[in-house]
Design a protein around this motif. Structure first.
Motif, mmCIF file in Angstrom:
data_model
loop_
_atom_site.group_PDB
_atom_site.id
_atom_site.type_symbol
_atom_site.label_atom_id
_atom_site.label_comp_id
_atom_site.label_asym_id
_atom_site.label_seq_id
_atom_site.Cartn_x
_atom_site.Cartn_y
_atom_site.Cartn_z
ATOM 1 N N ILE A 91 0.843 -1.203 0.000
ATOM 2 C CA ILE A 91 0.000 0.000 0.000
ATOM 3 C C ILE A 91 0.877 1.251 0.000
ATOM 4 O O ILE A 91 0.619 2.208 -0.741
ATOM 5 C CB ILE A 91 -0.940 -0.007 1.215
ATOM 6 C CG1 ILE A 91 -1.980 -1.117 1.085
ATOM 7 C CG2 ILE A 91 -1.648 1.350 1.356
ATOM 8 C CD1 ILE A 91 -2.836 -1.315 2.320
ATOM 9 N N SER A 92 1.916 1.254 0.822
ATOM 10 C CA SER A 92 2.820 2.404 0.898
ATOM 11 C C SER A 92 3.490 2.660 -0.446
ATOM 12 O O SER A 92 3.574 3.802 -0.909
ATOM 13 C CB SER A 92 3.886 2.177 1.975
ATOM 14 O OG SER A 92 3.302 2.039 3.253
ATOM 15 N N THR A 93 3.961 1.604 -1.081
ATOM 16 C CA THR A 93 4.626 1.746 -2.379
ATOM 17 C C THR A 93 3.677 2.298 -3.425
ATOM 18 O O THR A 93 4.027 3.205 -4.197
ATOM 19 C CB THR A 93 5.181 0.392 -2.837
ATOM 20 O OG1 THR A 93 6.137 -0.084 -1.883
ATOM 21 C CG2 THR A 93 5.860 0.511 -4.196
ATOM 22 N N ASN A 94 2.455 1.761 -3.455
ATOM 23 C CA ASN A 94 1.469 2.222 -4.436
ATOM 24 C C ASN A 94 1.117 3.689 -4.230
ATOM 25 O O ASN A 94 0.988 4.455 -5.199
ATOM 26 C CB ASN A 94 0.198 1.371 -4.347
ATOM 27 C CG ASN A 94 0.412 -0.050 -4.838
ATOM 28 O OD1 ASN A 94 1.299 -0.308 -5.645
ATOM 29 N ND2 ASN A 94 -0.385 -0.978 -4.348
ATOM 30 N N LYS A 95 0.952 4.092 -2.979
ATOM 31 C CA LYS A 95 0.623 5.488 -2.702
ATOM 32 C C LYS A 95 1.767 6.426 -3.097
ATOM 33 O O LYS A 95 1.535 7.502 -3.664
ATOM 34 C CB LYS A 95 0.275 5.666 -1.216
ATOM 35 C CG LYS A 95 -1.103 5.145 -0.832
ATOM 36 C CD LYS A 95 -1.393 5.384 0.633
ATOM 37 C CE LYS A 95 -2.796 4.934 1.006
ATOM 38 N NZ LYS A 95 -3.823 5.811 0.412
ATOM 39 N N LEU A 96 2.999 6.029 -2.814
ATOM 40 C CA LEU A 96 4.149 6.862 -3.174
ATOM 41 C C LEU A 96 4.263 6.999 -4.689
ATOM 42 O O LEU A 96 4.545 8.097 -5.207
ATOM 43 C CB LEU A 96 5.428 6.275 -2.591
ATOM 44 C CG LEU A 96 5.619 6.475 -1.089
ATOM 45 C CD1 LEU A 96 6.840 5.703 -0.598
ATOM 46 C CD2 LEU A 96 5.779 7.958 -0.746
ATOM 47 N N LYS A 97 4.061 5.912 -5.418
ATOM 48 C CA LYS A 97 4.096 5.970 -6.875
ATOM 49 C C LYS A 97 2.993 6.888 -7.403
ATOM 50 O O LYS A 97 3.219 7.672 -8.341
ATOM 51 C CB LYS A 97 3.938 4.573 -7.468
ATOM 52 C CG LYS A 97 5.153 3.678 -7.293
ATOM 53 C CD LYS A 97 4.892 2.299 -7.897
ATOM 54 C CE LYS A 97 6.107 1.397 -7.770
ATOM 55 N NZ LYS A 97 5.837 0.043 -8.328
ATOM 56 N N PHE A 98 1.811 6.795 -6.793
ATOM 57 C CA PHE A 98 0.684 7.623 -7.220
ATOM 58 C C PHE A 98 1.000 9.099 -7.007
ATOM 59 O O PHE A 98 0.870 9.919 -7.921
ATOM 60 C CB PHE A 98 -0.570 7.232 -6.428
ATOM 61 C CG PHE A 98 -1.782 8.058 -6.778
ATOM 62 C CD1 PHE A 98 -2.656 7.647 -7.766
ATOM 63 C CD2 PHE A 98 -2.036 9.255 -6.123
ATOM 64 C CE1 PHE A 98 -3.759 8.413 -8.097
ATOM 65 C CE2 PHE A 98 -3.139 10.027 -6.446
ATOM 66 C CZ PHE A 98 -4.003 9.609 -7.432
ATOM 67 N N PHE A 99 1.420 9.452 -5.796
ATOM 68 C CA PHE A 99 1.668 10.861 -5.493
ATOM 69 C C PHE A 99 2.856 11.410 -6.286
ATOM 70 O O PHE A 99 2.888 12.592 -6.613
ATOM 71 C CB PHE A 99 1.887 11.047 -3.996
ATOM 72 C CG PHE A 99 0.629 10.942 -3.190
ATOM 73 C CD1 PHE A 99 -0.467 11.741 -3.484
ATOM 74 C CD2 PHE A 99 0.526 10.034 -2.150
ATOM 75 C CE1 PHE A 99 -1.640 11.642 -2.752
ATOM 76 C CE2 PHE A 99 -0.645 9.935 -1.421
ATOM 77 C CZ PHE A 99 -1.728 10.741 -1.714
#
Length: 219
Positions: free
Chosen positions: A57-65
């Motif tokens: 989840i953390s990785t996906n959010k960082l990629k998104f932002f």
């Protein structure tokens, strides 16, 4: 935008990122503490699953932002639509009862359009608090990129201040981490000669944008 306003906007965007990252990063911290104390094999397996989920989840959010707020997407003027599609799909995967219907007519979109698309999607995901459907579409037509994101569900959660940020009527005193992303893409659309709009009913939220495409557009 004045230097002070730009600084405030950057600070609010950082606050939004930190707010969204706090939960999965906190879960990883808690999981590591449990792992250090737990001796039961089955419990340690469950904790490891929690850590893997939180890390994902953390990785996906960082990629998104990184793409939605930052300068990611390579050195060209356009980004392959598969990249934002994958990021949005990853965010939706963490939500129960949310499905996406895609209608992206072009293989690539300009960076300003990508940022608007991603931020529209984030607003729409936040709006379907009890599950629902997201219809996400974009196409180039008559020298402009048209973007529409529609959220439909049994209860739409949408703060009017976000709407004011989108249409440019937000009181500067109301700028916050909640409205910063909407304010950012409103500025981005205006700088590129375009505009944003929205419409809301009890069970539907529609977000729309028209962004002219041409040389020198700001991404």
């Amino acid at each position: 935008m004045t230097d002070r306003q730009a600084t405030d906007l950057a600070a609010m965007l950082c606050s939004r990122l930190c707010h969204d990252m706090l939960s999965p990063v906190g879960a990883m911290s808690n999981g590591l503490e449990l792992l250090a104390m737990e001796t039961d094999a089955e419990m340690r397996k469950n904790v490891m699953q929690l850590l893997e989920q939180s890390a994902s989840i953390s990785t996906n959010k960082l990629k998104f932002f990184r793409l939605a707020f930052g300068a990611a997407g390579g050195f060209g003027d356009h980004v392959d639509v598969e990249e934002p599609k994958a990021l949005i799909a990853a965010l939706v995967a963490d939500k129960n009862g949310v499905t996406i219907n895609w209608a992206l007519a072009d293989r690539t979109l300009g960076k300003p359009a990508i940022k608007v698309l991603l931020n529209f999607a984030q607003i729409a995901i936040d709006a379907v608090v009890r599950g629902g459907t997201l219809d996400i579409g974009a196409e180039r037509r008559d020298g402009a990129c048209e973007i529409v994101v529609r959220a439909a569900g049994p209860r739409i959660a949408f703060d009017d201040t976000i709407g004011h940020a989108l249409d440019g009527s937000l009181d500067p005193a109301e700028l916050s981490s909640r409205t910063a992303a909407a304010h950012m893409i409103a500025l981005l659309a205006a700088e590129n000669g375009g505009g944003l709009q929205y419409a809301k009913t009890g069970d539907t939220l529609v977000l729309g944008a028209i962004l002219p495409e041409g040389e020198g557009l700001i991404g």
